[in-house]
Scaffold this motif. Structure first.
Motif, PDB file in Angstrom:
ATOM      1  N   GLY A   1      41.844   5.455  26.547  1.00 14.28           N
ATOM      2  CA  GLY A   1      42.632   6.594  26.118  1.00 14.28           C
ATOM      3  C   GLY A   1      43.728   6.917  27.115  1.00 14.28           C
ATOM      4  N   ASP A   2      44.351   8.082  26.916  1.00 19.53           N
ATOM      5  CA  ASP A   2      45.514   8.495  27.701  1.00 19.53           C
ATOM      6  C   ASP A   2      45.112   9.567  28.698  1.00 19.53           C
ATOM      7  N   THR A   3      45.244   9.266  29.970  1.00 19.97           N
ATOM      8  CA  THR A   3      44.933  10.236  31.016  1.00 19.97           C
ATOM      9  C   THR A   3      45.794  11.490  30.878  1.00 19.97           C
ATOM     10  N   LEU A   4      46.988  11.335  30.321  1.00 19.51           N
ATOM     11  CA  LEU A   4      47.889  12.476  30.173  1.00 19.51           C
ATOM     12  C   LEU A   4      47.602  13.290  28.919  1.00 19.51           C
ATOM     13  N   SER A   5      46.499  12.984  28.243  1.00 21.76           N
ATOM     14  CA  SER A   5      46.003  13.812  27.146  1.00 21.76           C
ATOM     15  C   SER A   5      44.838  14.652  27.667  1.00 21.76           C
ATOM     16  N   SER A   6      44.186  15.387  26.782  1.00 19.38           N
ATOM     17  CA  SER A   6      43.053  16.215  27.202  1.00 19.38           C
ATOM     18  C   SER A   6      41.929  15.383  27.806  1.00 19.38           C
ATOM     19  N   LEU A   7      41.904  14.076  27.504  1.00 24.76           N
ATOM     20  CA  LEU A   7      40.887  13.195  28.082  1.00 24.76           C
ATOM     21  C   LEU A   7      40.929  13.228  29.602  1.00 24.76           C
ATOM     22  N   GLY A   8      42.131  13.356  30.149  1.00 24.81           N
ATOM     23  CA  GLY A   8      42.285  13.340  31.602  1.00 24.81           C
ATOM     24  C   GLY A   8      41.593  14.488  32.307  1.00 24.81           C
ATOM     25  N   THR A   9      41.356  15.585  31.588  1.00 21.39           N
ATOM     26  CA  THR A   9      40.693  16.740  32.214  1.00 21.39           C
ATOM     27  C   THR A   9      39.228  16.440  32.530  1.00 21.39           C
ATOM     28  N   GLN A  10      38.678  15.369  31.940  1.00 18.88           N
ATOM     29  CA  GLN A  10      37.284  14.993  32.217  1.00 18.88           C
ATOM     30  C   GLN A  10      37.140  14.246  33.542  1.00 18.88           C
ATOM     31  N   MET A  11      38.266  13.848  34.117  1.00 23.53           N
ATOM     32  CA  MET A  11      38.219  13.053  35.353  1.00 23.53           C
ATOM     33  C   MET A  11      38.641  13.909  36.535  1.00 23.53           C
ATOM     34  N   GLY A  12      37.838  14.922  36.857  1.00 21.13           N
ATOM     35  CA  GLY A  12      38.121  15.800  37.983  1.00 21.13           C
ATOM     36  C   GLY A  12      37.049  15.696  39.044  1.00 21.13           C
ATOM     37  N   GLY A  13      37.253  16.424  40.135  1.00 23.07           N
ATOM     38  CA  GLY A  13      36.270  16.449  41.215  1.00 23.07           C
ATOM     39  C   GLY A  13      36.102  15.127  41.919  1.00 23.07           C
ATOM     40  N   MET A  14      37.180  14.353  42.045  1.00 22.69           N
ATOM     41  CA  MET A  14      37.103  13.028  42.665  1.00 22.69           C
ATOM     42  C   MET A  14      37.248  13.105  44.183  1.00 22.69           C
ATOM     43  N   ASP A  15      36.549  12.208  44.857  1.00 16.27           N
ATOM     44  CA  ASP A  15      36.691  12.066  46.309  1.00 16.27           C
ATOM     45  C   ASP A  15      37.836  11.133  46.671  1.00 16.27           C
ATOM     46  N   VAL A  16      38.026  10.094  45.850  1.00  9.34           N
ATOM     47  CA  VAL A  16      39.039   9.065  46.127  1.00  9.34           C
ATOM     48  C   VAL A  16      39.733   8.679  44.827  1.00  9.34           C
ATOM     49  N   ILE A  17      41.063   8.607  44.872  1.00  6.43           N
ATOM     50  CA  ILE A  17      41.829   8.055  43.752  1.00  6.43           C
ATOM     51  C   ILE A  17      42.748   6.966  44.298  1.00  6.43           C
ATOM     52  N   LEU A  18      42.668   5.806  43.703  1.00  5.22           N
ATOM     53  CA  LEU A  18      43.526   4.660  44.045  1.00  5.22           C
ATOM     54  C   LEU A  18      44.141   4.181  42.744  1.00  5.22           C
ATOM     55  N   THR A  19      45.477   4.111  42.679  1.00  7.02           N
ATOM     56  CA  THR A  19      46.070   3.783  41.386  1.00  7.02           C
ATOM     57  C   THR A  19      47.523   3.356  41.500  1.00  7.02           C
ATOM     58  N   ASN A  20      47.979   2.693  40.452  1.00  7.74           N
ATOM     59  CA  ASN A  20      49.382   2.311  40.279  1.00  7.74           C
ATOM     60  C   ASN A  20      49.766   2.710  38.855  1.00  7.74           C
ATOM     61  N   PRO A  21      50.182   3.972  38.642  1.00  8.17           N
ATOM     62  CA  PRO A  21      50.462   4.450  37.288  1.00  8.17           C
ATOM     63  C   PRO A  21      51.611   3.687  36.652  1.00  8.17           C
ATOM     64  N   PRO A  22      51.678   3.679  35.313  1.00  2.00           N
ATOM     65  CA  PRO A  22      52.785   3.006  34.623  1.00  2.00           C
ATOM     66  C   PRO A  22      54.110   3.679  34.929  1.00  2.00           C
ATOM     67  N   PHE A  23      55.175   2.866  35.021  1.00  2.00           N
ATOM     68  CA  PHE A  23      56.503   3.395  35.287  1.00  2.00           C
ATOM     69  C   PHE A  23      57.203   3.713  33.962  1.00  2.00           C
ATOM     70  N   GLY A  24      58.201   4.576  34.011  1.00  2.87           N
ATOM     71  CA  GLY A  24      59.011   4.837  32.829  1.00  2.87           C
ATOM     72  C   GLY A  24      58.796   6.229  32.280  1.00  2.87           C
ATOM     73  N   THR A  25      59.276   6.439  31.043  1.00  2.00           N
ATOM     74  CA  THR A  25      59.175   7.733  30.388  1.00  2.00           C
ATOM     75  C   THR A  25      58.414   7.582  29.090  1.00  2.00           C
ATOM     76  N   LYS A  26      57.915   8.708  28.576  1.00  3.69           N
ATOM     77  CA  LYS A  26      57.263   8.703  27.275  1.00  3.69           C
ATOM     78  C   LYS A  26      58.277   8.322  26.204  1.00  3.69           C
ATOM     79  N   ARG A  27      57.861   7.524  25.239  1.00 10.81           N
ATOM     80  CA  ARG A  27      58.757   7.096  24.179  1.00 10.81           C
ATOM     81  C   ARG A  27      59.255   8.292  23.379  1.00 10.81           C
ATOM     82  N   GLY A  28      60.550   8.251  23.066  1.00 11.08           N
ATOM     83  CA  GLY A  28      61.117   9.291  22.227  1.00 11.08           C
ATOM     84  C   GLY A  28      61.090  10.665  22.860  1.00 11.08           C
ATOM     85  N   GLY A  29      61.004  10.745  24.193  1.00 14.26           N
ATOM     86  CA  GLY A  29      60.966  12.034  24.853  1.00 14.26           C
ATOM     87  C   GLY A  29      59.651  12.775  24.689  1.00 14.26           C
ATOM     88  N   GLU A  30      58.607  12.060  24.241  1.00  8.93           N
ATOM     89  CA  GLU A  30      57.302  12.686  24.031  1.00  8.93           C
ATOM     90  C   GLU A  30      56.737  13.193  25.355  1.00  8.93           C
TER      91      GLU A  30
END
Length: 474
Positions: free
Chosen positions: A236-265
């Motif tokens: 799913g999409d971390t930038l949707s409500s699904l992302g709120t389930q991934m809190g309280g982390m000790d460590v985050i390691l990531t390389n998020p996608p570059f760019g913008t939401k399609r159509g200005g979404e």
């Protein structure tokens, strides 16, 4: 036979499928379906698969009968397998192989590989080698999902995850960061032998992630399973409500996608202070909000240059980051290490504060970009290239480091410059303009790839216009 040799043999099988018009990425997905069955046999874990659909039953068939059985197998495992992870790997699975003889050739070839050597070197390493091979092929388009392993290893080493900590990658790709973090901890704890009470947590809960693209999600699940990781990987999409389930982390390691939401979404999250169409800014907000507010939770994030200098929401997000976190280090990465030539990226290292104001007092920058060689397929990035940066990062007294690439800016100095973080690059006076030109072969390959993608998009537009025109005539 080494892992590299086995990976090359698997990769060469792609030639069998050229007549079926299968892309590199489709081929890796198809291999995932087949390799999973074979690897479950090699790992003696076939109990989770109905006997009818185990490897030996499949390889005993021939021609059309094998082909029909294989298609039935994909459907059954994706809908009725008792093991949830198996259902996820085969969810909506279908074959792109059109010729039964090609399927049989691939299955026979896989069965004939040196699986004793593969087991000795690690089946997870074999599969990750296949993913890396796919990412290195520009035509596959998979480079966007694959961060170079030397960079991942350095980020993991400096963040230094500990047993018992919850680690997460909100843009998981093929799960490379979490697998590297698990391997780092296994090496530190003698395969968790030194922390026996924590081993179940490490296997089942310590490493989690989220991936938007279903085909890539399959690869992540397979990669995690083969490395002995059972943590949750959301589709799913971390930038949707699904992302709120991934809190309280000790460590985050990531390389998020570059760019913008399609159509200005814009993201559908309602908890981000600055909601923009810029995916990196939204991911950055998610990351520092998902960390525990204990002063110890930390993150290392790969981000493009525009995040460092973008005005408007970009500036407001940087201010918020430096308020809520101690943004202590920014590594200016060299160009050419990702799939697109010339992409300029950085790694931001920060710790979440116990409060929401004034946590950043100074930011250290390391310039690994200026006057560096051009990296690419013919000049691979290695962990040795990060040696001087690691020494500066880990120094007991950073002010005593004598390295022209290492510099410090106070929060007041950054504020006086308009809160830009596009800082710390040394003067490029030693090289002529000609010496800094990109590799011509890689530039040509990149141009071909862009033209092929553009042609594909134009074809889609033409098809949509034809469909619309047909509808109007009716």
């Amino acid at each position: 036979m080494t892992t590299r040799e086995i990976v090359q043999k698997l990769w060469n099988l792609c030639n069998v499928l050229r007549d079926d018009g299968i892309t590199y990425h489709q081929y890796v997905t198809e291999l995932t379906y087949i390799l999973f069955l074979k690897m479950m046999k090699e790992r003696k874990q076939e109990a989770a698969i109905p006997e009818k659909y185990c490897w030996d039953r499949l390889r005993a068939l021939h021609g059309e009968e094998m082909y029909r059985h294989y298609r039935e197998l994909l459907t059954h495992l994706g809908t009725e397998a008792e093991d949830e992870l198996i259902r996820q790997i085969y969810h909506n699975a279908s074959t792109n192989i059109g010729e039964p003889k090609n399927l049989e050739k691939i299955i026979r070839s896989i069965d004939d590989l040196d699986w004793y050597s593969a087991r000795e070197e690690g089946l997870g390493n074999l599969y990750e080698g296949l993913l890396e091979k796919n990412a290195s092929e520009k035509k596959s388009g998979a480079g966007q999902y694959f961060t170079p392993r030397p960079l991942i290893n350095v980020m993991v080493k400096l963040i230094d995850p500990q047993p018992g900590e919850r680690c997460n990658d909100p843009a998981a790709g093929t799960f490379g960061f979490m697998i590297a973090a698990d391997q780092y901890l296994r090496e530190k704890t003698d395969d968790y032998f030194e922390v026996p009470k924590l081993k179940p947590f490490q296997i089942n809960q310590a490493f989690t992630g989220c991936e938007l693209v279903q085909e890539t999600h399959r690869l992540a699940l397979m990669n995690a399973r083969l490395h002995g990781i059972e943590g949750k990987i959301y589709l799913g999409d971390t930038l949707s409500s699904l992302g709120t389930q991934m809190g309280g982390m000790d460590v985050i390691l990531t390389n998020p996608p570059f760019g913008t939401k399609r159509g200005g979404e814009r993201p559908t999250r309602n908890d981000l202070t600055f909601v923009t169409t810029n995916k990196q800014l939204n991911f950055l907000q998610h990351i520092y909000r998902a960390l525990k507010k204990d002063g110890k939770a930390r993150a290392a994030v790969v981000l493009p240059d525009n995040v460092l200098f973008q005005e408007g929401d970009g500036r407001r997000v940087r201010e918020d980051l430096m308020d809520k976190c101690n943004l202590h280090t920014i590594l200016r990465l060299p160009t050419g290490i990702f799939y697109a030539q010339g992409v300029k990226t950085n790694v931001l290292f920060f710790n979440r504060g116990t409060n929401d104001t004034g946590n950043t007092e100074e930011v250290w920058f390391y310039d690994l970009r200026t006057n560096m060689p051009s990296f690419g397929k013919r000049n691979a990035l290695t962990e040795e290239h990060f040696g001087d940066f690691i020494r500066a990062y880990t120094a007991e007294d950073r002010t005593q480091v004598k390295d022209p690439r290492w510099s410090r800016f106070t929060r007041e100095e950054i504020r006086a410059k308009g809160d830009t973080l596009d800082l710390g690059l040394i003067a490029d006076e030693s090289l002529s303009a000609y010496e800094n030109l990109p590799d011509p072969i890689e530039s040509a390959e990149e141009a071909i790839g862009k033209l092929e993608r553009a042609a594909g998009l134009l074809s889609e537009v033409v098809e949509e216009l034809k469909a619309a025109e047909g509808g109007n005539r009716k």
